[in-house]
Enzyme design. Structure first.
Site, PDB file in Angstrom:
ATOM      1  N   SER A 196       0.846  -1.195   0.000  1.00 23.61           N
ATOM      2  CA  SER A 196       0.000   0.000   0.000  1.00 23.61           C
ATOM      3  C   SER A 196       0.883   1.247   0.000  1.00 23.61           C
ATOM      4  O   SER A 196       1.856   1.319   0.764  1.00 23.61           O
ATOM      5  CB  SER A 196      -0.895  -0.016   1.248  1.00 23.61           C
ATOM      6  OG  SER A 196      -1.647   1.160   1.325  1.00 23.61           O
ATOM      7  N   HIS A 198       0.414   4.421   0.967  1.00 26.50           N
ATOM      8  CA  HIS A 198       0.461   5.430   2.021  1.00 26.50           C
ATOM      9  C   HIS A 198       1.275   5.015   3.244  1.00 26.50           C
ATOM     10  O   HIS A 198       1.474   5.803   4.161  1.00 26.50           O
ATOM     11  CB  HIS A 198      -0.951   5.906   2.408  1.00 26.50           C
ATOM     12  CG  HIS A 198      -1.748   4.980   3.260  1.00 26.50           C
ATOM     13  ND1 HIS A 198      -1.905   5.176   4.611  1.00 26.50           N
ATOM     14  CD2 HIS A 198      -2.454   3.873   2.960  1.00 26.50           C
ATOM     15  CE1 HIS A 198      -2.689   4.225   5.094  1.00 26.50           C
ATOM     16  NE2 HIS A 198      -3.029   3.416   4.115  1.00 26.50           N
ATOM     17  N   CYS A 322      -7.541   0.903  12.223  1.00 25.31           N
ATOM     18  CA  CYS A 322      -8.874   0.393  11.925  1.00 25.31           C
ATOM     19  C   CYS A 322      -9.642   0.014  13.190  1.00 25.31           C
ATOM     20  O   CYS A 322     -10.857   0.054  13.206  1.00 25.31           O
ATOM     21  CB  CYS A 322      -8.778  -0.831  11.041  1.00 25.31           C
ATOM     22  SG  CYS A 322      -7.587  -0.604   9.759  1.00 25.31           S
TER      23      CYS A 322
END
Ligand code: PLP
Length: 384
Positions: A196, A198, A322
């Site tokens: 990913s 980021h 999350c």
């Protein structure tokens, strides 16, 4: 501000921001268009693909861009399970990111048998449990490369060898390892791997899935011909260009950054252990991404520590981004055997490029004061 939450996200590198800005100003073409302004964008996307592939030791044709690391994880799980209907078993570890765990749970309701591999007190997957769980019906084994919460690195090479012996495919979520330790798809021996942008000083909303050449996989999004028909939808062109640049910067400065950041994190870990009594370190002492430092402060609530640090502009996390907003106890800390109240007292500090020796010195001055103060006002008296 002292930012100690690089596992949640990283600031965009200035070179990445410049590259994206220049791209956005100049190139608006649709990469699927056949005329020059479209072709040029396609060329730039393929340049980025080449860079991401090179960063992972893969070939350009093995990289599929997605809308996030989460999407790449979903693509791996659903893409493989759908491609092998005769194999309706899936094996994952108990400490996977929700992008994997929730996908597995969804499939469990669709008659896929899911095994959740246990981990030891350091968070390392038990290989005997893997051997026991594998059958000729196992479609995929998915075990993350490094934990986002405690940094523990998994023996992916061994996992891949064991799984392949039984004919199962192997996926690893390398979102938290890429950029922090060496990630080479051939050395790891995996068939699929997620990254990913980021988490490596690139933009949000762009990820990639490596799919080894020759692997059967079903498309994830259905529609146009983008990403060789595997992931339909007009590409996040500037995001992908930014991703490519982030990988280039990583190659340029990664080798120098790593020992410096790891040194700072080790100094932070040692300093906490020396200055604060009754702390418990979560994670593997050596075999982990060293920039991740996770401690339990028994008797306290992690939120209180986090908020007290935030008033001093020191930003840490109580777990993965999350799970931060939910009341649930971290499934990772529970899986390594922590009692719920100890898990709830844990904070994660993840260091990165922006951190300095001064940051560490400040945290080592401020944190003991905060813990001391909170312990004095907390009625609960820890037993250990
Ligand atoms: N996998 C791991 C291990 C992660 O830490 C994260 C992000 O926190 C993801 C997947 C999801 O990546 P993204 O934020 O790009 O969806």
């Amino acid at each position: 501000m002292i930012y100690l939450d690089h596992n949640a996200t990283t600031p965009v590198d200035p070179a990445v921001a410049d590259k994206m800005y220049a791209f956005l100003k100049e190139y608006f073409g649709n990469p699927s268009s056949l005329y020059p302004i479209g072709r040029k964008v396609k060329e730039l996307l393929n340049e980025a693909r080449e860079r991401v592939a090179e960063g992972l030791g893969a070939e350009r044709g093995e990289i599929y861009f997605t809308g996030s690391g989460t999407e790449a994880d979903n693509f791996a799980i659903f893409g493989i399970v759908n491609a092998f209907p005769e194999r309706n078993e899936l094996i994952i570890s108990a400490i996977e990111h929700p992008a994997i765990i929730e996908s597995a749970k969804y499939l469990e309701n669709k008659n896929v048998k899911v095994t959740y591999l246990p981990v030891d007190s350091y968070g390392t997957v038990d290989l005997d449990s893997l051997r026991d769980a594998l059958t000729v019906r196992t479609a995929l084994v998915s075990v993350m490369h490094a934990s986002n919460e405690i940094g523990t690195i998994q023996p992916i090479e061994k996992i891949a060898a064991i799984a392949h012996e039984r004919g199962a495919l192997v996926h690893t979520d390398a979102v938290q390892s890429f950029g922090k330790i060496d990630v080479d798809v051939r050395k790891l021996g995996v068939d699929l791997l997620t990254v990913s942008a980021h988490k490596i000083y690139g933009p949000k909303g762009v990820g990639a899935l490596f799919v080894k050449k020759g692997t059967s996989i079903h498309p994830y999004l259905h529609g146009g011909h983008q990403e060789r028909r595997m992931r339909a939808g007009t590409e996040n062109t500037s995001g992908i260009v930014g991703f490519g640049e982030a990988v280039r910067v990583l190659k340029e400065r990664g080798k120098k950054d790593r020992p410096r950041i790891e040194g700072l994190a080790e100094a932070l870990k040692k300093g906490i252990e020396e200055r604060i009594p009754r702390v418990h370190f979560n994670g593997h002492p050596t075999n982990r991404v060293k920039s991740t430092v996770n401690f339990a402060f028994p008797g306290l609530e992690a939120e209180a520590i986090l908020l007290s640090l935030a008033t001093k502009e020191i930003y840490v996390s109580t777990g993965s981004a999350c799970s931060e907003e939910s009341e649930e106890v971290s499934h990772v800390l529970t899986a390594i055997g922590l009692r719920p109240e100890i898990a709830r007292s844990s904070i994660r500090m993840s260091l990165g490029r922006s951190n300095t020796e001064e940051d560490v010195a400040t945290v080592l001055r401020v944190l003991p004061e905060i813990i001391d103060k909170l312990r004095k006002i907390t009625a609960f008296n820890p037993v250990d």
